[in-house]
Design an enzyme around this catalytic site. Structure first.
Site, PDB file in Angstrom:
ATOM      1  N   TYR A   1       0.844  -1.205   0.000  1.00  0.00           N
ATOM      2  CA  TYR A   1       0.000   0.000   0.000  1.00  0.00           C
ATOM      3  C   TYR A   1       0.880   1.256   0.000  1.00  0.00           C
ATOM      4  O   TYR A   1       0.652   2.202  -0.767  1.00  0.00           O
ATOM      5  CB  TYR A   1      -0.897  -0.038   1.235  1.00  0.00           C
ATOM      6  CG  TYR A   1      -1.782   1.162   1.441  1.00  0.00           C
ATOM      7  CD1 TYR A   1      -2.988   1.281   0.759  1.00  0.00           C
ATOM      8  CD2 TYR A   1      -1.434   2.172   2.341  1.00  0.00           C
ATOM      9  CE1 TYR A   1      -3.829   2.372   0.971  1.00  0.00           C
ATOM     10  CE2 TYR A   1      -2.260   3.266   2.552  1.00  0.00           C
ATOM     11  CZ  TYR A   1      -3.459   3.355   1.854  1.00  0.00           C
ATOM     12  OH  TYR A   1      -4.280   4.445   2.065  1.00  0.00           O
TER      13      TYR A   1
ATOM     14  N   LYS B   1       1.193   4.231  -2.757  1.00  0.00           N
ATOM     15  CA  LYS B   1       1.004   5.644  -2.424  1.00  0.00           C
ATOM     16  C   LYS B   1       2.205   6.483  -2.868  1.00  0.00           C
ATOM     17  O   LYS B   1       2.051   7.639  -3.256  1.00  0.00           O
ATOM     18  CB  LYS B   1       0.731   5.787  -0.917  1.00  0.00           C
ATOM     19  CG  LYS B   1      -0.580   5.135  -0.488  1.00  0.00           C
ATOM     20  CD  LYS B   1      -1.766   5.859  -1.081  1.00  0.00           C
ATOM     21  CE  LYS B   1      -3.058   5.142  -1.106  1.00  0.00           C
ATOM     22  NZ  LYS B   1      -4.163   5.912  -1.662  1.00  0.00           N
TER      23      LYS B   1
END
Length: 304
Positions: A183, A187
């Protein structure tokens, strides 16, 4: 929450006291959390809001709540899974023929803790957070370029500060799988995409932001241990959405250069000191090339 409370002492409330009637906003992942809080605030200010959501039932409840609370009837619902690249292309083509768009807010995201593949064989986090955001944005750029004061805001995360861009394993297939780090890598990719888009499309103002750690359904479900430890200190959804709203509606936001990373209405560095997370320019260009290849693979040519 403490960080928000201290930063907000310096906010100028009039920045977001604006009437945006006649302007059109598209928000992905808009049926809960930061997406819904942002949609509500834009609706209060008279904007036309397009909610792009995956779950029809939850989306209809959210739409009803926004209309009831704000009295704004110009709230439209589109059901779309951002992890499905073919559907995003189809959606964007139809949307361009039927609507105008001033502001795109890429808010949909996921943190899947085990390596799962979509029907297209894409790793789920990458498909949603990176490729979905890439296709939605590039597919709608032509529509945004026709608009006055066009903006694109992507909701990233401060978690990206721990990751250096890795273009050699976009689908996280090598080595052990750590959903939190995947994740964070996605990002980081969103920050790089924003910087690259800002260079390529001068007529649109791009920004990417960290909402702070907020008490949202996504945090509760994907990071339960973190949530249990931190729940009394997390920001509210509205506090998490504040900078998204500011970037979407204020005149101040577009006085700053395109392509910056924001937290609490301020541009902040995209790298921590001594973190060795800087990438060579060719890696950043390579990311865009690879995403373009992926995206074209899923773009069907419609007849005629």
């Amino acid at each position: 929450r403490g960080g928000y409370e201290s930063a907000s002492k310096c906010f100028n409330p009039t920045d977001v006291e604006v009437d945006v009637a006649g302007r059109s906003f598209l928000i992905t992942g808009a049926n809960s959390g930061i997406g819904k809080a942002t949609a509500k605030e834009i609706a209060r200010r008279g904007g036309t809001v397009h909610l792009v959501c995956r779950n029809k039932e939850r989306a209809e409840v959210a739409k009803e709540e926004i209309v009831t609370e704000t009295g704004n009837q110009n709230i439209f619902l589109h059901i779309l899974d951002i992890s499905d690249p073919k559907e995003i292309w189809k959606f964007a083509e139809k949307f361009q023929n039927e609507h105008k768009l001033n502001v795109l807010i890429n808010n949909a995201g996921c943190m899947v803790n085990n390596r799962e593949l979509t029907e297209d064989g894409l790793e789920k986090n990458f498909a949603t957070n990176t490729l979905g955001t890439y296709i939605m944005t590039t597919a709608l750029v032509p529509l945004l370029e026709k608009a006055a004061d066009a903006r694109v805001i992507t909701v990233s995360s401060g978690g990206m500060l721990v990751q250096k861009l890795n273009v050699s394993d976009l689908q996280s297939g090598n080595g052990p799988f750590d959903g939190t780090m995947v994740y964070a890598q996605n990002k980081r990719q969103q920050v790089v995409m924003t910087e690259q888009w800002a260079k390529a499309h001068r007529n649109i103002h791009f920004s990417v932001m960290h909402p702070g750690w907020a008490d949202t359904p996504a945090v509760r479900s994907s990071m339960p241990d973190f949530y249990e430890r931190m729940k009394n200190w997390l920001r509210t959804e509205a506090q998490g959405a504040d900078t998204v709203l500011w970037l979407a509606v204020s005149a101040e936001a577009t006085k700053l250069p395109s392509g910056l990373f924001f937290q609490d209405r301020q541009p902040v560095p995209t790298h921590l000191p001594l973190a060795y997370t800087h990438s060579p320019a060719e890696d950043e260009e390579k990311l865009m090339e690879k995403l373009e290849e992926f995206s074209q693979k899923f773009k069907s040519v419609s007849p005629g």
